[in-house]
Every structure is written in C-alpha cells, then in structure tokens.
Design an enzyme around this catalytic site. Sequence first.
Site, PDB file in Angstrom:
ATOM      1  CG  ASN A  13      -1.826   1.127   1.363  1.00 51.89           C
ATOM      2  OD1 ASN A  13      -1.417   2.267   1.171  1.00 51.89           O
ATOM      3  ND2 ASN A  13      -3.073   0.862   1.697  1.00 51.89           N
ATOM      4  CG  ASP A  15      -3.135   4.594   0.910  1.00 51.12           C
ATOM      5  OD1 ASP A  15      -3.183   4.469  -0.324  1.00 51.12           O
ATOM      6  OD2 ASP A  15      -3.985   4.121   1.683  1.00 51.12           O
ATOM      7  CG  HIS A  16       0.612   6.204   4.975  1.00 50.67           C
ATOM      8  ND1 HIS A  16      -0.247   7.235   5.301  1.00 50.67           N
ATOM      9  CD2 HIS A  16      -0.026   5.057   5.304  1.00 50.67           C
ATOM     10  CE1 HIS A  16      -1.351   6.722   5.819  1.00 50.67           C
ATOM     11  NE2 HIS A  16      -1.248   5.406   5.829  1.00 50.67           N
ATOM     12  CG  HIS A  49      -8.208   4.179   1.176  1.00 50.00           C
ATOM     13  ND1 HIS A  49      -8.377   4.011   2.525  1.00 50.00           N
ATOM     14  CD2 HIS A  49      -9.414   4.569   0.699  1.00 50.00           C
ATOM     15  CE1 HIS A  49      -9.632   4.307   2.850  1.00 50.00           C
ATOM     16  NE2 HIS A  49     -10.278   4.650   1.770  1.00 50.00           N
ATOM     17  NE  ARG A  51      -9.509   8.410   4.527  1.00 46.24           N
ATOM     18  CZ  ARG A  51      -9.673   7.510   5.484  1.00 46.24           C
ATOM     19  NH1 ARG A  51      -8.835   6.506   5.634  1.00 46.24           N
ATOM     20  NH2 ARG A  51     -10.685   7.620   6.322  1.00 46.24           N
ATOM     21  NE  ARG A  55      -7.698  11.398   5.701  1.00 47.46           N
ATOM     22  CZ  ARG A  55      -8.212  10.794   6.770  1.00 47.46           C
ATOM     23  NH1 ARG A  55      -7.470  10.008   7.494  1.00 47.46           N
ATOM     24  NH2 ARG A  55      -9.463  10.996   7.114  1.00 47.46           N
ATOM     25  CD  GLU A  76      -7.173  -0.169   1.178  1.00 51.10           C
ATOM     26  OE1 GLU A  76      -7.358   0.863   1.852  1.00 51.10           O
ATOM     27  OE2 GLU A  76      -6.310  -0.988   1.442  1.00 51.10           O
ATOM     28  CB  THR A 106      -5.746   4.597   9.712  1.00 50.97           C
ATOM     29  OG1 THR A 106      -5.608   3.553   8.742  1.00 50.97           O
ATOM     30  CG2 THR A 106      -5.847   3.977  11.103  1.00 50.97           C
ATOM     31  CB  THR A 107      -9.570   1.817   7.355  1.00 48.79           C
ATOM     32  OG1 THR A 107      -9.125   2.528   6.208  1.00 48.79           O
ATOM     33  CG2 THR A 107     -10.942   1.238   7.092  1.00 48.79           C
ATOM     34  CD  GLU A 157      -7.180  -6.301   3.060  1.00 45.06           C
ATOM     35  OE1 GLU A 157      -7.304  -6.190   1.830  1.00 45.06           O
ATOM     36  OE2 GLU A 157      -6.430  -5.572   3.732  1.00 45.06           O
ATOM     37  CG  HIS A 197      -5.418  -1.529   9.307  1.00 44.11           C
ATOM     38  ND1 HIS A 197      -4.945  -0.922  10.437  1.00 44.11           N
ATOM     39  CD2 HIS A 197      -5.980  -0.554   8.550  1.00 44.11           C
ATOM     40  CE1 HIS A 197      -5.218   0.378  10.366  1.00 44.11           C
ATOM     41  NE2 HIS A 197      -5.841   0.628   9.235  1.00 44.11           N
ATOM     42  N   GLY A 198      -1.925  -2.542   9.849  1.00 42.79           N
ATOM     43  CA  GLY A 198      -1.061  -2.450  11.033  1.00 42.79           C
ATOM     44  C   GLY A 198       0.059  -3.471  11.086  1.00 42.79           C
ATOM     45  N   GLY A 219       1.189  -1.404   4.359  1.00 41.42           N
ATOM     46  CA  GLY A 219       1.600  -0.093   3.869  1.00 41.42           C
ATOM     47  C   GLY A 219       2.398   0.722   4.858  1.00 41.42           C
TER      48      GLY A 219
HETATM   49  N1  PXP Z   1      -5.895  -3.183   4.060  1.00 41.72           N
HETATM   50  C1  PXP Z   1      -6.854  -2.224   4.111  1.00 41.72           C
HETATM   51  C2  PXP Z   1      -8.214  -2.585   3.637  1.00 41.72           C
HETATM   52  C3  PXP Z   1      -6.556  -0.915   4.553  1.00 41.72           C
HETATM   53  O1  PXP Z   1      -7.526   0.010   4.600  1.00 41.72           O
HETATM   54  C4  PXP Z   1      -5.232  -0.611   4.898  1.00 41.72           C
HETATM   55  C5  PXP Z   1      -4.870   0.791   5.298  1.00 41.72           C
HETATM   56  O2  PXP Z   1      -5.101   1.662   4.246  1.00 41.72           O
HETATM   57  C6  PXP Z   1      -4.260  -1.625   4.816  1.00 41.72           C
HETATM   58  C7  PXP Z   1      -4.635  -2.901   4.419  1.00 41.72           C
HETATM   59  C8  PXP Z   1      -2.814  -1.371   5.130  1.00 41.72           C
HETATM   60  O3  PXP Z   1      -2.691  -0.995   6.458  1.00 41.72           O
HETATM   61  P1  PXP Z   1      -1.290  -0.437   6.961  1.00 41.72           P
HETATM   62  O4  PXP Z   1      -1.030   0.823   6.205  1.00 41.72           O
HETATM   63  O5  PXP Z   1      -1.538  -0.215   8.418  1.00 41.72           O
HETATM   64  O6  PXP Z   1      -0.280  -1.499   6.689  1.00 41.72           O
END
Ligand code: PXP
Length: 254
Positions: A13, A15-16, A49, A51, A55, A76, A106-107, A157, A197-198, A219
């Site tokens: 991911n 995004d950041h 993602h 959004r 952002r 996403e 975050t989500t 997921e 996630h995380g 991500g």
């Molecule tokens: N999966 C989904 C559906 C998410 O929304 C996110 C965060 O955007 C991730 C995975 C990745 O999470 P992280 O950035 O915490 O690794």
Amino acid sequence: MATALRHLRLGVNVDHVATVRNARGGMHPDPVRAALMAAEAGADGITAHLREDRRHISDDDIERLRTQLHVPLNLEMAATDEMLKIALKHKPHAVCLVPEKRQERTTEGGLDVAGQHNQLAPFVRELSDAGIRVSMFIEAEIRQLEASRSVGAPVVELHTGLYCETPAGASREKQLLRLQNAAGHAEKLGLECHAGHGLGYDTVGPVAAISNLAELNIGHFLVGEAIFVGFSAAIGRMRILMDAARAPLTAAVT
Ligand code: PXP
C-alpha cells in the site's frame, strides 16, 4: 491443505508515500514511483486508497497507477456513487470496499456488510459485472463473512488492526485465534481470504502462517521503515518473513 501450497501474495500500500508528498503540496515523493519500485522489489500487487477527502492518494495517482503498473492494482474505496464511477472508469484489477469516516486517522474497524446488505449487493454486482474482483474489508466475524458471501463478494480481507495493537501475550494470541478461525470459515464458504492493517516485522509471521490466507496488504510500516533502510530493502525483508512463516506449511504437503 492445498491452500498451504499457494504463494502468499504481498500487496504493498503506497498511501503514505502520498501523505509525505502532500505535506508540502508538490510532486515528491511520488507514490507511483514508489509503486513501480515496490513491484520491482517483489510486491505482487499495489494497493491505494482513494479517500473521499483525498488526504493522500489523488485521482491523478490512480490514473497514473492504472496506466504505468504491470502488477495488479487494488483500489480501496468507500461504497459511494462517486467512487463507483471512478472504479468503473479505471477498471482496476480489484476493489476493496472499506468503511470511511472523515474524522478517522486510518480505517478504523471493518465494513458492516451484514448491516448494509441491501446497499452493498447492487454495488458489488456492478463492479463484478465490469470484471473487477471485489473484496470486503471486515472484522474477523462469522456474520460478516457470511454477509460478504451473500452480497456476492468473492474475496474478504480480515482487519488485523486489533491483533497488531494488542500487546504480545495471551490477549494477542486470542486475536490471532479469531483471525485463524475466520480464515478457515472463509475457505469453507468458498471465499478467498486476505488480511491487513497495522502489520509490521513483529506481527506478520503468525498471520502469514495462516494457511487459508492468499494475500497480505501492508503499507504504513513499510513506508516508515523505508526511511531507515530504503523501500526495496523493507519490502525484501517483509517478503523473507512471510516466506519463512509459510515454509513449514508448504513443506508439510510436499
Ligand atoms: N488493508 C486495508 C483494507 C486498509 O484500509 C489498509 C490501510 O489503508 C491496509 C490494508 C494497510 O494498512 P497499513 O497501512 O496499516 O499497513
């Protein structure tokens, strides 16, 4: 047991990377350049993602990812009319439907598929009819798995946030068990199961060892770790940890 042989895909991911770029409003660092580098470093796919408040990832990023990437793009997005239009325009390989609140960092938590069956079913159908693989980002709960199947999504997921936030020990083991049970149930329902996630180096192993999982999406940790070791090295290390966790399972069936 056949699933244990499957290569566990890593979706990176980006995004950041866009979060850092947007802090100054320019072009650098470019999430598309990061995505191409991630693919080169062994990512099986790229996740971004878009959004509602833009952002991090922008519409232009999605356009460029769609045209420049040679690995699958997983978009996403929230289940809104605006996002549906964008997905149908770009036709990414996959769409992952996530809950979205403007105020959240975050989500937080999974999508309430069970509570929104009637709104989500036609949404999933439209995306699927366009050839897009749809997944539902859900908590590891049986009713959400069953609802995901009932709205016609082929993939779920599992949200690993709670597992990752729980300090190591008995409580985290309990969260791991929830994920293991949910992944097993997903397979029984005929759903392909992903998780994310995380996740970081400390938490990825036990999740990667769940034989019913086909893909992890990671991500924030990788982008943060890239500051210290570089993006390719961070992805390479994550790949090694995932493969090491998976190795005993694949060895058991060969
Ligand atoms: N999966 C989904 C559906 C998410 O929304 C996110 C965060 O955007 C991730 C995975 C990745 O999470 P992280 O950035 O915490 O690794």
